[in-house]
Design an enzyme around this catalytic site. Structure first.
Site, mmCIF file in Angstrom:
data_model
loop_
_atom_site.group_PDB
_atom_site.id
_atom_site.type_symbol
_atom_site.label_atom_id
_atom_site.label_comp_id
_atom_site.label_asym_id
_atom_site.label_seq_id
_atom_site.Cartn_x
_atom_site.Cartn_y
_atom_site.Cartn_z
ATOM 1 N N GLU A 128 0.745 -1.290 0.127
ATOM 2 C CA GLU A 128 0.014 0.109 0.011
ATOM 3 C C GLU A 128 0.758 1.302 -0.059
ATOM 4 O O GLU A 128 0.550 2.244 -0.547
ATOM 5 C CB GLU A 128 -0.811 0.124 1.181
ATOM 6 C CG GLU A 128 -1.916 -1.286 1.359
ATOM 7 C CD GLU A 128 -1.229 -2.359 2.124
ATOM 8 O OE1 GLU A 128 -0.054 -2.660 2.090
ATOM 9 O OE2 GLU A 128 -1.915 -2.801 2.866
ATOM 10 N N CYS A 133 0.215 1.105 7.329
ATOM 11 C CA CYS A 133 -0.553 1.557 6.064
ATOM 12 C C CYS A 133 -1.524 2.250 6.206
ATOM 13 O O CYS A 133 -1.849 3.272 5.302
ATOM 14 C CB CYS A 133 -0.563 0.144 5.438
ATOM 15 S SG CYS A 133 0.895 -0.526 4.427
HETATM 16 N N1 THU Z 1 2.331 -6.269 4.188
HETATM 17 C C1 THU Z 1 1.960 -5.645 3.251
HETATM 18 O O1 THU Z 1 2.551 -5.317 2.247
HETATM 19 N N2 THU Z 1 1.034 -4.778 3.605
HETATM 20 C C2 THU Z 1 0.234 -4.808 4.794
HETATM 21 O O2 THU Z 1 -0.386 -3.965 5.012
HETATM 22 C C3 THU Z 1 0.344 -6.074 5.461
HETATM 23 C C4 THU Z 1 1.920 -6.619 5.668
HETATM 24 C C5 THU Z 1 3.524 -7.373 3.839
HETATM 25 C C6 THU Z 1 4.799 -6.713 4.761
HETATM 26 C C7 THU Z 1 5.496 -8.118 4.905
HETATM 27 O O3 THU Z 1 6.367 -8.125 3.644
HETATM 28 C C8 THU Z 1 4.549 -9.236 4.641
HETATM 29 O O4 THU Z 1 3.198 -8.517 4.289
HETATM 30 C C9 THU Z 1 4.281 -10.010 5.884
HETATM 31 O O5 THU Z 1 3.713 -9.328 6.967
HETATM 32 ZN ZN ZN Z 2 1.448 -2.313 5.865
#
Ligand code: THU
Ligand code: ZN
Length: 148
Positions: free
Chosen positions: A55, A89
């Site tokens: 995000e 995020c």
């Molecule tokens: N992750 C995201 O890209 N967005 C979020 O808001 C939730 C978590 C990713 C971060 C990490 O690379 C993986 O998901 C596991 O937490």
């Molecule tokens: Zn995040």
């Protein structure tokens, strides 16, 4: 791009994720007020805390291109588990997006759960929060015993 296409764009975006540590792919597609769409994926780092979330990558791309108004974001994970933006995020989105930003989370097949940003993060830290702090500090400097 309609709402279904936005979910599809989030799914497509997760293919580019760099996730050697968690193996949890996330894709995001952010639609601006004028209908332009920016996508992002998570990009992990050996120093875990440096990892970028899907995000925030999408939001950075949009802002870098001059957009400040958003109406919808779609989020998908490789396992279609209805992933929602993490707390960080949510706050990142709230810097520009209003409470009524729709956050569409991919549950797989044709199932999508929709939230508003206001539901996911009811009390954001905003510019106003900092103004209040500055005003309190100014009162303290003026000797107001109520201020701290
Ligand atoms: N992750 C995201 O890209 N967005 C979020 O808001 C939730 C978590 C990713 C971060 C990490 O690379 C993986 O998901 C596991 O937490
Ligand atoms: Zn995040």
């Amino acid at each position: 791009m309609d709402d279904d296409e936005l979910i599809a764009a989030a799914r497509d975006a997760l293919a580019a994720a760099h996730v050697p540590y968690s193996e949890y792919r996330v894709g995001a597609a952010l639609r601006t007020a004028d209908g332009t769409v920016y996508t992002g994926c998570n990009i992990e780092n050996a120093n875990y805390s440096n990892s970028l979330h899907a995000e925030e990558v999408a939001m950075a791309e949009a802002v870098k291109n001059g957009h400040r108004e958003f109406d919808r974001i779609a989020v998908s994970s490789g396992v279609r588990d209805g992933v929602t933006p993490c707390g960080m995020c949510r706050q990142t989105l709230a810097e520009f997006a209003a409470d009524d930003l729709v956050v569409a989370c991919d549950e797989g097949d044709d199932a999508v759960t929709e939230y508003t940003l206001g539901e996911l993060l009811p009390n954001t830290i905003s510019e106003g929060t900092l103004d209040d702090a500055a005003a309190t500090a100014a009162d303290a400097a003026d000797g107001d015993p109520e201020a701290n």
